[in-house]
Design a protein around this motif. Structure first.
Motif, PDB file in Angstrom:
ATOM      1  N   ASP A 168      -1.689  23.401   4.115  1.00  0.00           N
ATOM      2  CA  ASP A 168      -1.120  22.573   5.179  1.00  0.00           C
ATOM      3  C   ASP A 168      -1.660  23.057   6.523  1.00  0.00           C
ATOM      4  O   ASP A 168      -1.451  24.209   6.899  1.00  0.00           O
ATOM      5  N   VAL A 169      -2.354  22.188   7.236  1.00  0.00           N
ATOM      6  CA  VAL A 169      -2.872  22.517   8.561  1.00  0.00           C
ATOM      7  C   VAL A 169      -1.704  22.516   9.533  1.00  0.00           C
ATOM      8  O   VAL A 169      -0.915  21.584   9.571  1.00  0.00           O
ATOM      9  N   ALA A 194      -4.210  27.144   8.724  1.00  0.00           N
ATOM     10  CA  ALA A 194      -3.507  26.487   7.622  1.00  0.00           C
ATOM     11  C   ALA A 194      -2.780  27.541   6.814  1.00  0.00           C
ATOM     12  O   ALA A 194      -3.152  28.717   6.818  1.00  0.00           O
TER      13      ALA A 194
END
Length: 149
Positions: free
Chosen positions: A50-51, A99
């Motif tokens: 997940d950025v 991330a």
């Protein structure tokens, strides 16, 4: 990122037309998709990460609200590339981002997804630059130069 050194994610592409070389996460932008949404989507699909921070996002402007039938965004990526010789004409952008999450064993047509330190990346690149995808080779050289290698 570990406690002491910056790390970068590399992976190998498993598409039938790929050469199984190391590459950076990335992909095609969907029609009318913003660059930021494409970045977040592609990183998630290919790596599982997940950025949560994107360098340059603070430069983003758009024309939303001016003409509801034609909207454009503009922002400053880390780097841009254009192929100047080869079998495919390609244009793309690189973004530096942070991330987190768990890496997938295999992503969307990707395997061997791994975090490596910048020093390891530099060593791997020096040892076998042809072991990296044709498109990402210049982007990696650009990044390593920016990091002082």
């Amino acid at each position: 990122m570990n406690n002491e050194e910056t790390e970068i994610v590399i992976q190998r592409r498993t598409k039938a037309d790929s050469s199984f070389k190391f590459e950076l996460p990335g992909g095609r932008i969907e029609p009318f998709e913003s660059l930021i949404h494409a970045l977040i989507r592609e990183v998630k699909e290919e790596t599982g990460l997940d950025v949560y921070e994107i360098e340059g996002i603070e430069t983003r402007i758009d024309t939303i609200g001016i003409n509801s039938e034609f909207e454009v965004e503009c922002l400053k990526p880390f780097a841009a590339y254009q192929t100047i010789k080869g079998p495919i004409d390609s244009l793309g952008y690189y973004f530096k981002c942070k991330a987190n999450g768990e890496l997938l064993k295999a992503g969307d047509e990707t395997v061997d997804i791994q975090w490596i330190t910048i020093k390891e990346l530099n060593h791997l690149f020096i040892q076998n630059s042809l072991g990296f995808s044709d498109v990402d080779r210049a982007g990696i050289k650009y990044y390593l130069k920016e990091q002082g290698f």
